[in-house]
Design a protein around this motif. Structure first.
Motif, PDB file in Angstrom:
ATOM      1  N   ALA A  29      23.456  -9.426 -35.906  1.00 55.98           N
ATOM      2  CA  ALA A  29      23.956  -8.244 -36.608  1.00 55.98           C
ATOM      3  C   ALA A  29      24.233  -7.145 -35.601  1.00 55.98           C
ATOM      4  O   ALA A  29      23.571  -7.037 -34.565  1.00 55.98           O
ATOM      5  CB  ALA A  29      22.956  -7.764 -37.655  1.00 55.98           C
ATOM      6  N   THR A  30      25.223  -6.328 -35.898  1.00 58.92           N
ATOM      7  CA  THR A  30      25.527  -5.159 -35.081  1.00 58.92           C
ATOM      8  C   THR A  30      24.742  -3.969 -35.612  1.00 58.92           C
ATOM      9  O   THR A  30      24.806  -3.654 -36.804  1.00 58.92           O
ATOM     10  CB  THR A  30      27.030  -4.838 -35.113  1.00 58.92           C
ATOM     11  OG1 THR A  30      27.762  -5.954 -34.590  1.00 58.92           O
ATOM     12  CG2 THR A  30      27.344  -3.601 -34.280  1.00 58.92           C
ATOM     13  N   LEU A  31      23.993  -3.317 -34.723  1.00 58.80           N
ATOM     14  CA  LEU A  31      23.205  -2.145 -35.093  1.00 58.80           C
ATOM     15  C   LEU A  31      23.781  -0.923 -34.396  1.00 58.80           C
ATOM     16  O   LEU A  31      24.192  -0.990 -33.235  1.00 58.80           O
ATOM     17  CB  LEU A  31      21.739  -2.323 -34.687  1.00 58.80           C
ATOM     18  CG  LEU A  31      21.038  -3.593 -35.155  1.00 58.80           C
ATOM     19  CD1 LEU A  31      19.597  -3.599 -34.655  1.00 58.80           C
ATOM     20  CD2 LEU A  31      21.085  -3.712 -36.667  1.00 58.80           C
ATOM     21  N   THR A  37      11.922  -7.660 -31.942  1.00 58.69           N
ATOM     22  CA  THR A  37      11.686  -6.251 -31.654  1.00 58.69           C
ATOM     23  C   THR A  37      12.334  -5.901 -30.320  1.00 58.69           C
ATOM     24  O   THR A  37      12.090  -6.561 -29.315  1.00 58.69           O
ATOM     25  CB  THR A  37      10.181  -5.940 -31.604  1.00 58.69           C
ATOM     26  OG1 THR A  37       9.602  -6.228 -32.880  1.00 58.69           O
ATOM     27  CG2 THR A  37       9.936  -4.473 -31.265  1.00 58.69           C
ATOM     28  N   GLU A  38      13.168  -4.861 -30.328  1.00 58.34           N
ATOM     29  CA  GLU A  38      13.905  -4.449 -29.134  1.00 58.34           C
ATOM     30  C   GLU A  38      13.927  -2.921 -29.063  1.00 58.34           C
ATOM     31  O   GLU A  38      13.370  -2.226 -29.931  1.00 58.34           O
ATOM     32  CB  GLU A  38      15.346  -4.986 -29.165  1.00 58.34           C
ATOM     33  CG  GLU A  38      15.454  -6.497 -29.287  1.00 58.34           C
ATOM     34  CD  GLU A  38      15.030  -7.225 -28.032  1.00 58.34           C
ATOM     35  OE1 GLU A  38      14.919  -6.557 -26.972  1.00 58.34           O
ATOM     36  OE2 GLU A  38      14.807  -8.444 -28.105  1.00 58.34           O
ATOM     37  N   THR A  39      14.570  -2.385 -28.027  1.00 61.00           N
ATOM     38  CA  THR A  39      14.735  -0.936 -27.886  1.00 61.00           C
ATOM     39  C   THR A  39      16.211  -0.577 -27.789  1.00 61.00           C
ATOM     40  O   THR A  39      17.039  -1.395 -27.381  1.00 61.00           O
ATOM     41  CB  THR A  39      14.004  -0.398 -26.645  1.00 61.00           C
ATOM     42  OG1 THR A  39      14.533  -1.025 -25.472  1.00 61.00           O
ATOM     43  CG2 THR A  39      12.515  -0.645 -26.742  1.00 61.00           C
ATOM     44  N   LEU A  40      16.504   0.649 -28.149  1.00 62.43           N
ATOM     45  CA  LEU A  40      17.858   1.195 -28.086  1.00 62.43           C
ATOM     46  C   LEU A  40      17.745   2.618 -27.561  1.00 62.43           C
ATOM     47  O   LEU A  40      16.909   3.389 -28.030  1.00 62.43           O
ATOM     48  CB  LEU A  40      18.497   1.177 -29.477  1.00 62.43           C
ATOM     49  CG  LEU A  40      20.013   1.332 -29.604  1.00 62.43           C
ATOM     50  CD1 LEU A  40      20.740   0.277 -28.783  1.00 62.43           C
ATOM     51  CD2 LEU A  40      20.421   1.234 -31.065  1.00 62.43           C
ATOM     52  N   SER A  41      18.576   2.976 -26.569  1.00 66.47           N
ATOM     53  CA  SER A  41      18.425   4.280 -25.909  1.00 66.47           C
ATOM     54  C   SER A  41      19.725   5.078 -25.923  1.00 66.47           C
ATOM     55  O   SER A  41      20.820   4.514 -25.956  1.00 66.47           O
ATOM     56  CB  SER A  41      17.958   4.097 -24.457  1.00 66.47           C
ATOM     57  OG  SER A  41      16.671   3.533 -24.406  1.00 66.47           O
ATOM     58  N   TYR A  42      19.538   6.386 -25.860  1.00 62.64           N
ATOM     59  CA  TYR A  42      20.657   7.328 -25.754  1.00 62.64           C
ATOM     60  C   TYR A  42      20.280   8.425 -24.775  1.00 62.64           C
ATOM     61  O   TYR A  42      19.173   8.963 -24.832  1.00 62.64           O
ATOM     62  CB  TYR A  42      20.992   7.927 -27.120  1.00 62.64           C
ATOM     63  CG  TYR A  42      21.820   9.194 -27.047  1.00 62.64           C
ATOM     64  CD1 TYR A  42      23.105   9.172 -26.508  1.00 62.64           C
ATOM     65  CD2 TYR A  42      21.313  10.418 -27.503  1.00 62.64           C
ATOM     66  CE1 TYR A  42      23.871  10.336 -26.421  1.00 62.64           C
ATOM     67  CE2 TYR A  42      22.064  11.573 -27.428  1.00 62.64           C
ATOM     68  CZ  TYR A  42      23.344  11.532 -26.889  1.00 62.64           C
ATOM     69  OH  TYR A  42      24.088  12.679 -26.804  1.00 62.64           O
ATOM     70  N   GLN A  43      21.195   8.750 -23.862  1.00 68.47           N
ATOM     71  CA  GLN A  43      20.953   9.805 -22.886  1.00 68.47           C
ATOM     72  C   GLN A  43      21.299  11.154 -23.506  1.00 68.47           C
ATOM     73  O   GLN A  43      22.464  11.467 -23.726  1.00 68.47           O
ATOM     74  CB  GLN A  43      21.807   9.575 -21.632  1.00 68.47           C
ATOM     75  CG  GLN A  43      21.486  10.524 -20.486  1.00 68.47           C
ATOM     76  CD  GLN A  43      20.088  10.280 -19.934  1.00 68.47           C
ATOM     77  OE1 GLN A  43      19.741   9.173 -19.592  1.00 68.47           O
ATOM     78  NE2 GLN A  43      19.299  11.330 -19.855  1.00 68.47           N
ATOM     79  N   THR A  83      19.309   7.951 -36.937  1.00 69.09           N
ATOM     80  CA  THR A  83      19.419   6.945 -37.981  1.00 69.09           C
ATOM     81  C   THR A  83      19.867   5.623 -37.382  1.00 69.09           C
ATOM     82  O   THR A  83      20.845   5.572 -36.634  1.00 69.09           O
ATOM     83  CB  THR A  83      20.422   7.379 -39.065  1.00 69.09           C
ATOM     84  OG1 THR A  83      20.026   8.649 -39.590  1.00 69.09           O
ATOM     85  CG2 THR A  83      20.468   6.368 -40.195  1.00 69.09           C
ATOM     86  N   LEU A  84      19.137   4.567 -37.699  1.00 71.43           N
ATOM     87  CA  LEU A  84      19.491   3.216 -37.277  1.00 71.43           C
ATOM     88  C   LEU A  84      20.181   2.516 -38.444  1.00 71.43           C
ATOM     89  O   LEU A  84      19.601   2.375 -39.514  1.00 71.43           O
ATOM     90  CB  LEU A  84      18.240   2.450 -36.849  1.00 71.43           C
ATOM     91  CG  LEU A  84      18.455   1.036 -36.313  1.00 71.43           C
ATOM     92  CD1 LEU A  84      19.285   1.056 -35.032  1.00 71.43           C
ATOM     93  CD2 LEU A  84      17.117   0.350 -36.068  1.00 71.43           C
ATOM     94  N   THR A 107      25.178   1.484 -29.612  1.00 74.30           N
ATOM     95  CA  THR A 107      25.449   0.293 -30.421  1.00 74.30           C
ATOM     96  C   THR A 107      24.899  -0.928 -29.700  1.00 74.30           C
ATOM     97  O   THR A 107      24.947  -1.001 -28.473  1.00 74.30           O
ATOM     98  CB  THR A 107      26.963   0.113 -30.649  1.00 74.30           C
ATOM     99  OG1 THR A 107      27.494   1.281 -31.283  1.00 74.30           O
ATOM    100  CG2 THR A 107      27.240  -1.094 -31.538  1.00 74.30           C
ATOM    101  N   THR A 108      24.383  -1.886 -30.458  1.00 71.29           N
ATOM    102  CA  THR A 108      23.868  -3.109 -29.859  1.00 71.29           C
ATOM    103  C   THR A 108      24.049  -4.270 -30.822  1.00 71.29           C
ATOM    104  O   THR A 108      24.210  -4.073 -32.033  1.00 71.29           O
ATOM    105  CB  THR A 108      22.381  -2.966 -29.485  1.00 71.29           C
ATOM    106  OG1 THR A 108      21.982  -4.079 -28.692  1.00 71.29           O
ATOM    107  CG2 THR A 108      21.505  -2.897 -30.723  1.00 71.29           C
ATOM    108  N   GLU A 109      24.033  -5.475 -30.275  1.00 69.48           N
ATOM    109  CA  GLU A 109      24.081  -6.698 -31.071  1.00 69.48           C
ATOM    110  C   GLU A 109      22.725  -7.378 -30.955  1.00 69.48           C
ATOM    111  O   GLU A 109      22.202  -7.573 -29.845  1.00 69.48           O
ATOM    112  CB  GLU A 109      25.184  -7.628 -30.559  1.00 69.48           C
ATOM    113  CG  GLU A 109      25.409  -8.859 -31.418  1.00 69.48           C
ATOM    114  CD  GLU A 109      26.289  -8.589 -32.629  1.00 69.48           C
ATOM    115  OE1 GLU A 109      26.424  -9.483 -33.470  1.00 69.48           O
ATOM    116  OE2 GLU A 109      26.820  -7.466 -32.727  1.00 69.48           O
ATOM    117  N   THR A 110      22.140  -7.744 -32.092  1.00 70.72           N
ATOM    118  CA  THR A 110      20.837  -8.403 -32.042  1.00 70.72           C
ATOM    119  C   THR A 110      20.966  -9.812 -31.467  1.00 70.72           C
ATOM    120  O   THR A 110      22.055 -10.388 -31.426  1.00 70.72           O
ATOM    121  CB  THR A 110      20.215  -8.517 -33.446  1.00 70.72           C
ATOM    122  OG1 THR A 110      21.003  -9.429 -34.233  1.00 70.72           O
ATOM    123  CG2 THR A 110      20.153  -7.173 -34.131  1.00 70.72           C
TER     124      THR A 110
END
Length: 263
Positions: free
Chosen positions: A89-91, A115-121, A133-134, A102-105
């Motif tokens: 799925a695209t998150l 379980t993963e991480t997602l970051s923003y600068q 919001t995810l 944006t990331t792909e599981t």
């Protein structure tokens, strides 16, 4: 309804979803509605209607309450496949309704999770209390984070040798400067010596960030004989950083008596 009991009731769907799948795929046999209802059950079509794709949801399992503008905002999420087929799925991660990551599981099997991480600068334009919001194909999950203005701070100050004598000698000052930003203005750190210490001259000043990269600085200057000021040049290609500054200077004490006195 024997077909439902044997074939599709094992699928992880609500009773309403199963009923809709049966009705929308039923075959019209030409009989009056009061006799055929929605029509003849087509089990294969009904199964296909309710189980043609994975159902991946994602929830935020960890996120900071506060982040300094210019530093990375990292959220930990858990993605779960509640469907009956393997899939991805695209998150997307939104900050105040703006997509920032944006990331792909990974491929997730039915009933499994990852379980993963997602970051923003973050930047100084993001300051304030912001919703993050995810978004996943099956819904959203929202948290609130406070993004604050960077405050330059000084810590871990050491002088070697630590004792200043009555005659001028060379010392090395090392200090950690936190939250050096790239806002276009030099960050200046002022360090005052005790009143009885006179800074005679200032030598080489160097600075490095936590990755070991050299950071541009202007030479430290002595002000009013007992104050050191270090200016760190802005770097538009760098984010907010913690910087270790090393300055060589010579100094002496004024409270040392040379004839029969004490220090």
């Amino acid at each position: 309804m024997t077909v439902c009991g044997q074939v599709i009731c094992a699928i992880d769907r609500s009773p309403d979803e199963l009923q809709t799948g049966l009705k929308t795929t039923a075959v019209d046999i030409g009989a009056p509605e009061y006799r055929q209802g929605a029509g003849r059950v087509d089990a294969d079509a009904a199964v296909g209607a309710v189980a043609t794709s994975p159902a991946i949801t994602a929830t935020i399992t960890a996120a900071p309450d506060r982040v300094t503008a210019g530093r990375a905002l990292t959220v930990t999420y858990t993605a779960t496949n509640r469907g009956t087929e393997r899939g991805t799925a695209t998150l997307t991660l939104r900050l105040n309704n703006t997509v920032v990551a944006t990331t792909e599981t990974d491929t997730i099997a039915p009933g499994e999770q990852t379980t993963e991480t997602l970051s923003y600068q973050t930047t100084t334009a993001d300051t304030g209390s912001q919703p993050i919001t995810l978004h996943s194909p099956e819904g959203t999950d929202t948290k609130t984070v406070r993004i604050g203005e960077p405050q330059v701070q000084l810590s871990s100050v050491t002088i070697t040798p630590s004792q200043v004598s009555g005659t001028a000698q060379t010392h090395t000052l090392t200090a950690m400067i936190h939250n050096v930003s790239d806002d276009g203005d030099p960050d200046r750190i002022t360090m005052a010596m005790p009143e009885q210490v006179v800074v005679d001259a200032v030598g080489t000043t160097t600075a490095r960030d936590t990755t070991g990269k050299s950071v541009p600085v202007t030479d430290a200057t002595a002000i009013k004989n007992n104050t050191l000021t270090v200016s760190i040049s802005p770097d538009s290609n760098a984010t907010i950083r913690d910087v270790t500054v090393t300055t060589e200077f010579s100094a002496h004490r004024t409270d040392t008596q040379t004839a029969g006195g004490t220090t």
